[in-house]
Design an enzyme around this catalytic site. Structure first.
Site, PDB file in Angstrom:
ATOM      1  N   ASN A   6       0.995  -1.537   0.009  1.00  8.09           N
ATOM      2  CA  ASN A   6       0.095  -0.247   0.087  1.00  8.09           C
ATOM      3  C   ASN A   6       0.284   1.090   0.406  1.00  8.09           C
ATOM      4  O   ASN A   6       1.945   1.572   0.793  1.00  8.09           O
ATOM      5  CB  ASN A   6      -0.984   0.000   1.133  1.00  8.09           C
ATOM      6  N   ASP A   8      -0.241   4.789   0.156  1.00  8.84           N
ATOM      7  CA  ASP A   8      -0.828   5.410   0.366  1.00  8.84           C
ATOM      8  C   ASP A   8      -0.141   6.484   0.933  1.00  8.84           C
ATOM      9  O   ASP A   8      -0.030   8.168   0.608  1.00  8.84           O
ATOM     10  CB  ASP A   8      -1.706   5.447   1.159  1.00  8.84           C
ATOM     11  N   HIS A   9       1.120   6.281   1.462  1.00 10.11           N
ATOM     12  CA  HIS A   9       1.456   7.351   2.349  1.00 10.11           C
ATOM     13  C   HIS A   9       2.850   7.372   2.169  1.00 10.11           C
ATOM     14  O   HIS A   9       2.946   8.550   2.366  1.00 10.11           O
ATOM     15  CB  HIS A   9       2.269   6.441   3.919  1.00 10.11           C
ATOM     16  N   ARG A  17       2.899  19.122   1.770  1.00 14.05           N
ATOM     17  CA  ARG A  17       3.511  20.134   0.733  1.00 14.05           C
ATOM     18  C   ARG A  17       2.629  20.654  -0.558  1.00 14.05           C
ATOM     19  O   ARG A  17       3.462  21.076  -0.907  1.00 14.05           O
ATOM     20  CB  ARG A  17       4.495  20.108   0.914  1.00 14.05           C
ATOM     21  N   HIS A  42      -5.777   3.673  -0.998  1.00 17.62           N
ATOM     22  CA  HIS A  42      -7.529   3.565  -0.794  1.00 17.62           C
ATOM     23  C   HIS A  42      -7.667   4.827  -1.312  1.00 17.62           C
ATOM     24  O   HIS A  42      -6.900   5.772  -0.864  1.00 17.62           O
ATOM     25  CB  HIS A  42      -6.909   3.828   0.658  1.00 17.62           C
ATOM     26  N   ARG A  44      -9.655   7.889  -0.617  1.00 17.51           N
ATOM     27  CA  ARG A  44     -11.159   8.482   0.588  1.00 17.51           C
ATOM     28  C   ARG A  44     -11.510   9.254   0.259  1.00 17.51           C
ATOM     29  O   ARG A  44     -11.417  10.454  -1.379  1.00 17.51           O
ATOM     30  CB  ARG A  44      -9.938   8.822   1.342  1.00 17.51           C
ATOM     31  N   ARG A  48      -7.093  12.732   1.444  1.00 16.34           N
ATOM     32  CA  ARG A  48      -6.105  12.909   2.292  1.00 16.34           C
ATOM     33  C   ARG A  48      -4.977  12.626   1.165  1.00 16.34           C
ATOM     34  O   ARG A  48      -4.150  13.603   1.984  1.00 16.34           O
ATOM     35  CB  ARG A  48      -6.006  13.084   3.518  1.00 16.34           C
ATOM     36  N   HIS A  49      -5.277  11.331   0.873  1.00 14.92           N
ATOM     37  CA  HIS A  49      -3.001  11.514   0.088  1.00 14.92           C
ATOM     38  C   HIS A  49      -3.601  10.943  -1.522  1.00 14.92           C
ATOM     39  O   HIS A  49      -3.325  11.274  -2.371  1.00 14.92           O
ATOM     40  CB  HIS A  49      -2.859   9.792   1.453  1.00 14.92           C
ATOM     41  N   GLU A  69      -8.737   0.485  -2.641  1.00 12.06           N
ATOM     42  CA  GLU A  69      -9.894   0.296  -1.479  1.00 12.06           C
ATOM     43  C   GLU A  69     -10.393   1.346  -1.390  1.00 12.06           C
ATOM     44  O   GLU A  69     -10.018   2.801  -1.352  1.00 12.06           O
ATOM     45  CB  GLU A  69      -8.757   0.670  -0.282  1.00 12.06           C
ATOM     46  N   THR A  99      -6.452   6.144  10.450  1.00 14.90           N
ATOM     47  CA  THR A  99      -6.626   4.768   9.009  1.00 14.90           C
ATOM     48  C   THR A  99      -7.503   4.479   9.444  1.00 14.90           C
ATOM     49  O   THR A  99      -8.735   4.574  10.695  1.00 14.90           O
ATOM     50  CB  THR A  99      -5.180   4.451   9.426  1.00 14.90           C
ATOM     51  N   THR A 100      -7.706   3.326   8.795  1.00 12.50           N
ATOM     52  CA  THR A 100      -9.623   2.274   9.027  1.00 12.50           C
ATOM     53  C   THR A 100      -9.191   2.059  10.137  1.00 12.50           C
ATOM     54  O   THR A 100      -7.859   1.104  11.011  1.00 12.50           O
ATOM     55  CB  THR A 100      -8.938   1.469   7.459  1.00 12.50           C
ATOM     56  N   GLU A 150     -10.883  -9.959   3.439  1.00 16.78           N
ATOM     57  CA  GLU A 150      -9.218  -9.703   4.109  1.00 16.78           C
ATOM     58  C   GLU A 150      -9.727  -9.321   5.305  1.00 16.78           C
ATOM     59  O   GLU A 150     -10.198  -8.525   6.033  1.00 16.78           O
ATOM     60  CB  GLU A 150      -8.849  -8.502   3.120  1.00 16.78           C
ATOM     61  N   HIS A 189      -3.837  -5.217   8.129  1.00 14.79           N
ATOM     62  CA  HIS A 189      -3.492  -3.852   9.051  1.00 14.79           C
ATOM     63  C   HIS A 189      -2.815  -4.429   9.700  1.00 14.79           C
ATOM     64  O   HIS A 189      -2.921  -5.017  10.631  1.00 14.79           O
ATOM     65  CB  HIS A 189      -5.062  -3.711   9.496  1.00 14.79           C
ATOM     66  N   GLY A 190      -1.223  -3.010  10.252  1.00 15.22           N
ATOM     67  CA  GLY A 190      -0.407  -3.482  11.264  1.00 15.22           C
ATOM     68  C   GLY A 190       0.546  -4.334  11.425  1.00 15.22           C
ATOM     69  O   GLY A 190       0.602  -4.395  12.389  1.00 15.22           O
ATOM     70  N   GLY A 211       0.980  -1.678   4.496  1.00 17.55           N
ATOM     71  CA  GLY A 211       1.727  -0.641   4.490  1.00 17.55           C
ATOM     72  C   GLY A 211       1.963   0.486   4.620  1.00 17.55           C
ATOM     73  O   GLY A 211       3.846   0.849   4.348  1.00 17.55           O
ATOM     74  N   HIS A 212       1.986   0.955   6.129  1.00 13.12           N
ATOM     75  CA  HIS A 212       2.695   2.044   7.143  1.00 13.12           C
ATOM     76  C   HIS A 212       3.774   1.618   7.206  1.00 13.12           C
ATOM     77  O   HIS A 212       4.777   1.565   6.954  1.00 13.12           O
ATOM     78  CB  HIS A 212       1.604   2.103   7.997  1.00 13.12           C
TER      79      HIS A 212
END
Ligand code: PXP
Length: 237
Positions: A6, A8-9, A17, A42, A44, A48-49, A69, A99-100, A150, A189-190, A211-212
Site C-alpha cells: 500500500n 498511500d503514505h 506540501r 485507498h 478516500r 487526504r493522500h 480500497e 487510518t481504517t 481480507e 492492517h498493522g 502499507g505503513h
C-alpha cells in the site's frame, strides 16, 4: 503468498506540501522491482493522500494486481467501474479516523454491501470485503456474494502478550472458516517486520496487504530493499 504494498503514505508526504514529490507511481514501480505482487491504494472520500489522478496513472502503469480500497459509496463505485482495478477491497471509512479502524459492520451494512458487491462485480471486477476476524462476518461475506475477504489483523498487531495470543487465534480461526467456505482469504492492517511472520504462516492465506511499515522502512533504506526484506519474511514464494 501475495504481498500487496500500500503506497498511500507516499502520497501522504506529498500532500503535506501539496507538492509533486514523492510520487506514489515511482514508489509503486520500485515496490514492484523489490518483489511486490500487488499495489494497493485507498482513494478516500476526503482525498487526504491518493488523488484521482494517481489512481488513473497507476491503472495505466501497474501490471501486477492493482487493488483499490474504497468505501461503498456511489461516487467510489463509479470511479472503480471507470478505472477498472484488478480488485476492489471495500473498507469502512470515517472522516476523523487516522487510518481504517476496523472491519466492516457486516450486520448493519449487509444489504448495502450486497448491492455494492453486485454493481462492482457486474463490471467484471472481483470484490474483497475487509472484515473483522469473526466467523459470523465471514458467513455474511459469503452470503452476499464476495469472492474474497481480507481479515483485519489490527487487533492482533496492537495487542501484547496473552491478548495477542487470543487475537492471533481469532485471525487463524476466521481464515480457516473462510477457506472452508470457499472464499479466498487475505489479511492485513498493522502488520510489520516484527509481527508478520506468525500471520504469514497461517495455512490457506492467499496474501497480505501492508502499507505503513513498508513505507516507513522505505524512507530509511529505499523502497526496493524494504519490499525485499518484507517478502523474505513471508517465507513462501
Ligand atoms: N488493509 C486494509 C483494508 C487497509 O485499510 C489498510 C490501511 O490502509 C491496510 C491493509 C494496510 O495497513 P497498514 O498501513 O497498517 O499496513
Amino acid at each position: 503468498m501475495i504481498l500487496g504494498v500500500n503506497v498511500d503514505h507516499v502520497a501522504t508526504v506529498r500532500q503535506a506540501r501539496l507538492s509533486f514529490e514523492p510520487d506514489p507511481l515511482t514508489a509503486a514501480a520500485l515496490a514492484i522491482l523489490g518483489g511486490a505482487d500487488g499495489i494497493t491504494v485507498h482513494l478516500r472520500e476526503d482525498r487526504r493522500h491518493i488523488q484521482d489522478r494517481d489512481l488513473r496513472l497507476l491503472r495505466e502503469q501497474v501490471h501486477v494486481e492493482l487493488n483499490l480500497e474504497m468505501a461503498a459509496t456511489e461516487e467510489m463505485i463509479g470511479i472503480a467501474i471507470e478505472t477498472g482495478p484488478d480488485l476492489v477491497t471495500i473498507v469502512p471509512e470515517k472522516r476523523a479516523e487516522l487510518t481504517t479502524e476496523g472491519g466492516l459492520n457486516m450486520i448493519e451494512q449487509k444489504e448495502h454491501l450486497r448491492e455494492a458487491v453486485k454493481k462492482i462485480q457486474a463490471a467484471g471486477i472481483p470484490v474483497s470485503l475487509f472484515i473483522n476476524p469473526h466467523v459470523m462476518d465471514v458467513d455474511i461475506a459469503q452470503e452476499i456474494g464476495a469472492e474474497m475477504v481480507e481479515i483485519h489483523t489490527g487487533l492482533y498487531a496492537n495487542a501484547k502478550g496473552k491478548h495477542q495470543e487470543l487475537e492471533f487465534e481469532r485471525v487463524e480461526e476466521a481464515v480457516r472458516f473462510a477457506r472452508r467456505n470457499g472464499l479466498l482469504v487475505n489479511a492485513g492492517h498493522g502488520l510489520n517486520y516484527f509481527n508478520v511472520r506468525r500471520i504469514a504462516a497461517i495455512e490457506g492465506l492467499r496474501g497480505l496487504y501492508i502499507g505503513h511499515s513498508i513505507v516507513s522502512r522505505a524512507i530509511l533504506v529505499g523502497m526496493e530493499r524494504a519490499v525485499r526484506e518484507m517478502k523474505a519474511l513471508l517465507g513462501r514464494p
